[in-house]
Design a protein around this motif. Sequence first.
Motif, PDB file in Angstrom:
ATOM      1  N   SER A   1      49.646   1.282  89.879  1.00 21.84           N
ATOM      2  CA  SER A   1      49.493   2.605  90.484  1.00 21.84           C
ATOM      3  C   SER A   1      49.408   3.700  89.426  1.00 21.84           C
ATOM      4  CB  SER A   1      50.659   2.900  91.420  1.00 21.84           C
ATOM      5  OG  SER A   1      51.860   3.013  90.661  1.00 21.84           O
ATOM      6  N   GLY A   2      49.810   3.388  88.224  1.00 22.64           N
ATOM      7  CA  GLY A   2      49.798   4.369  87.145  1.00 22.64           C
ATOM      8  C   GLY A   2      51.102   5.135  87.026  1.00 22.64           C
ATOM      9  N   VAL A   3      52.022   4.938  87.977  1.00 24.82           N
ATOM     10  CA  VAL A   3      53.290   5.670  87.952  1.00 24.82           C
ATOM     11  C   VAL A   3      54.226   5.034  86.930  1.00 24.82           C
ATOM     12  CG1 VAL A   3      55.308   6.386  89.284  1.00 24.82           C
ATOM     13  CG2 VAL A   3      53.050   6.420  90.345  1.00 24.82           C
ATOM     14  N   LYS A   4      54.663   5.850  86.008  1.00 29.83           N
ATOM     15  CA  LYS A   4      55.611   5.420  84.980  1.00 29.83           C
ATOM     16  C   LYS A   4      56.873   6.263  85.108  1.00 29.83           C
ATOM     17  CE  LYS A   4      52.464   2.713  83.387  1.00 29.83           C
ATOM     18  NZ  LYS A   4      52.397   1.416  83.983  1.00 29.83           N
TER      19      LYS A   4
ATOM     20  N   ARG B   1      58.921  10.852  87.072  1.00 30.64           N
ATOM     21  CA  ARG B   1      57.865   9.934  87.483  1.00 30.64           C
ATOM     22  C   ARG B   1      56.545  10.610  87.149  1.00 30.64           C
ATOM     23  NH1 ARG B   1      59.846   6.151  90.782  1.00 30.64           N
ATOM     24  NH2 ARG B   1      58.129   5.798  92.193  1.00 30.64           N
ATOM     25  N   ILE B   2      55.757   9.959  86.305  1.00 34.62           N
ATOM     26  CA  ILE B   2      54.469  10.517  85.903  1.00 34.62           C
ATOM     27  C   ILE B   2      53.375   9.510  86.224  1.00 34.62           C
ATOM     28  CG2 ILE B   2      54.708   9.722  83.520  1.00 34.62           C
ATOM     29  CD1 ILE B   2      53.106  13.004  84.418  1.00 34.62           C
ATOM     30  N   ASN B   3      52.311   9.987  86.816  1.00 40.17           N
ATOM     31  CA  ASN B   3      51.207   9.106  87.161  1.00 40.17           C
ATOM     32  C   ASN B   3      50.128   9.234  86.097  1.00 40.17           C
ATOM     33  OD1 ASN B   3      49.116   7.660  88.244  1.00 40.17           O
ATOM     34  ND2 ASN B   3      49.439   8.396  90.319  1.00 40.17           N
ATOM     35  N   VAL B   4      50.090   8.259  85.203  1.00 44.63           N
ATOM     36  CA  VAL B   4      49.121   8.300  84.108  1.00 44.63           C
ATOM     37  C   VAL B   4      47.701   8.006  84.585  1.00 44.63           C
ATOM     38  CG1 VAL B   4      50.818   7.790  82.312  1.00 44.63           C
ATOM     39  CG2 VAL B   4      49.615   5.911  83.408  1.00 44.63           C
ATOM     40  N   ALA B   5      47.562   7.582  85.847  1.00 41.47           N
ATOM     41  CA  ALA B   5      46.231   7.358  86.417  1.00 41.47           C
ATOM     42  C   ALA B   5      45.670   8.636  87.045  1.00 41.47           C
ATOM     43  CB  ALA B   5      46.282   6.243  87.463  1.00 41.47           C
ATOM     44  N   ASP B   6      46.486   9.669  87.158  1.00 37.47           N
ATOM     45  CA  ASP B   6      46.067  10.938  87.746  1.00 37.47           C
ATOM     46  C   ASP B   6      45.267  11.723  86.710  1.00 37.47           C
ATOM     47  OD1 ASP B   6      45.790  13.489  88.815  1.00 37.47           O
ATOM     48  OD2 ASP B   6      47.867  13.633  89.496  1.00 37.47           O
ATOM     49  N   ALA B   7      44.015  11.960  87.003  1.00 47.27           N
ATOM     50  CA  ALA B   7      43.120  12.640  86.067  1.00 47.27           C
ATOM     51  C   ALA B   7      43.515  14.091  85.814  1.00 47.27           C
ATOM     52  CB  ALA B   7      41.682  12.571  86.574  1.00 47.27           C
ATOM     53  N   GLU B   8      44.312  14.688  86.693  1.00 52.08           N
ATOM     54  CA  GLU B   8      44.690  16.087  86.539  1.00 52.08           C
ATOM     55  C   GLU B   8      45.985  16.298  85.750  1.00 52.08           C
ATOM     56  OE1 GLU B   8      42.804  18.218  90.438  1.00 52.08           O
ATOM     57  OE2 GLU B   8      44.767  17.277  90.678  1.00 52.08           O
TER      58      GLU B   8
ATOM     59  N   VAL C   1      56.507  10.980  74.426  1.00 52.95           N
ATOM     60  CA  VAL C   1      56.546   9.957  75.470  1.00 52.95           C
ATOM     61  C   VAL C   1      55.238   9.967  76.255  1.00 52.95           C
ATOM     62  CG1 VAL C   1      57.766   9.167  77.545  1.00 52.95           C
ATOM     63  CG2 VAL C   1      59.052  10.127  75.632  1.00 52.95           C
ATOM     64  N   MET C   2      54.757  11.164  76.578  1.00 55.05           N
ATOM     65  CA  MET C   2      53.479  11.284  77.302  1.00 55.05           C
ATOM     66  C   MET C   2      52.340  10.718  76.460  1.00 55.05           C
ATOM     67  SD  MET C   2      53.816  13.186  80.291  1.00 55.05           S
ATOM     68  CE  MET C   2      52.411  14.227  80.468  1.00 55.05           C
ATOM     69  N   ASN C   3      52.323  11.056  75.173  1.00 57.92           N
ATOM     70  CA  ASN C   3      51.280  10.526  74.291  1.00 57.92           C
ATOM     71  C   ASN C   3      51.290   9.006  74.280  1.00 57.92           C
ATOM     72  OD1 ASN C   3      50.229  12.998  73.522  1.00 57.92           O
ATOM     73  ND2 ASN C   3      51.515  13.152  71.709  1.00 57.92           N
ATOM     74  N   LYS C   4      52.480   8.434  74.227  1.00 57.35           N
ATOM     75  CA  LYS C   4      52.615   6.980  74.214  1.00 57.35           C
ATOM     76  C   LYS C   4      52.101   6.378  75.524  1.00 57.35           C
ATOM     77  CE  LYS C   4      56.201   3.438  73.888  1.00 57.35           C
ATOM     78  NZ  LYS C   4      57.653   3.222  73.800  1.00 57.35           N
ATOM     79  N   LEU C   5      52.527   6.940  76.660  1.00 51.78           N
ATOM     80  CA  LEU C   5      52.102   6.405  77.963  1.00 51.78           C
ATOM     81  C   LEU C   5      50.595   6.537  78.175  1.00 51.78           C
ATOM     82  CD1 LEU C   5      54.984   7.686  80.271  1.00 51.78           C
ATOM     83  CD2 LEU C   5      54.613   5.356  79.463  1.00 51.78           C
ATOM     84  N   PHE C   6      50.056   7.707  77.840  1.00 50.05           N
ATOM     85  CA  PHE C   6      48.620   7.904  78.034  1.00 50.05           C
ATOM     86  C   PHE C   6      47.817   7.116  77.007  1.00 50.05           C
ATOM     87  CE2 PHE C   6      50.076  11.269  80.744  1.00 50.05           C
ATOM     88  CZ  PHE C   6      49.136  11.247  81.761  1.00 50.05           C
TER      89      PHE C   6
END
Length: 156
Positions: A8-11, A27-34, A131-136
């Motif tokens: 789902s992209g949710v991390k 909860r961050i959705n790395v699949a969310d383009a926005e 953390v965001m850089n790593k996940l994305f």
Amino acid sequence: MEEIRLDSGVKKIAIKDEDDEVIAVLRINVADAEVIEKFAKVIDDLNNISARCDAEAKKMHPAAEEVAESDDVMAQIPKAVEINQIRVKYIKEIMDTLDSLFGQDTMHSIYGDTVPDEMALVDFIEGIVPVMNKLFGKRLELSRKKYNTRRRGARR
């Protein structure tokens, strides 16, 4: 029954306090383009909060003279309160954007009933950026591997 599993992209990201206790789970959705655009807006808004506050204060009282530091302290209080109210309004907007990124009431679970100042939000952003850089980065790498044009079996 057949099953498929989809990412789902949710991390999840645990936020800990100084005692190393988990106080919130983002909860961050790395699949969310926005997501990247919203996050960039938060950073931009934080960087420009002082300028936005000053501009709004001048709009509200264009003819008002600046209260000099040498003037009576009591004369400075109303202007300071007004500027702080404007600043709090912008901070709450930033918090709302962060809640839309990481889940409803995320900022409340981190800061309680207080409105954190800019420095607290900057500390939060500086902590979350790696953390965001790593996940994305992982998401981008998986995407590259999945859609590599040289990959065999992907073509018909």
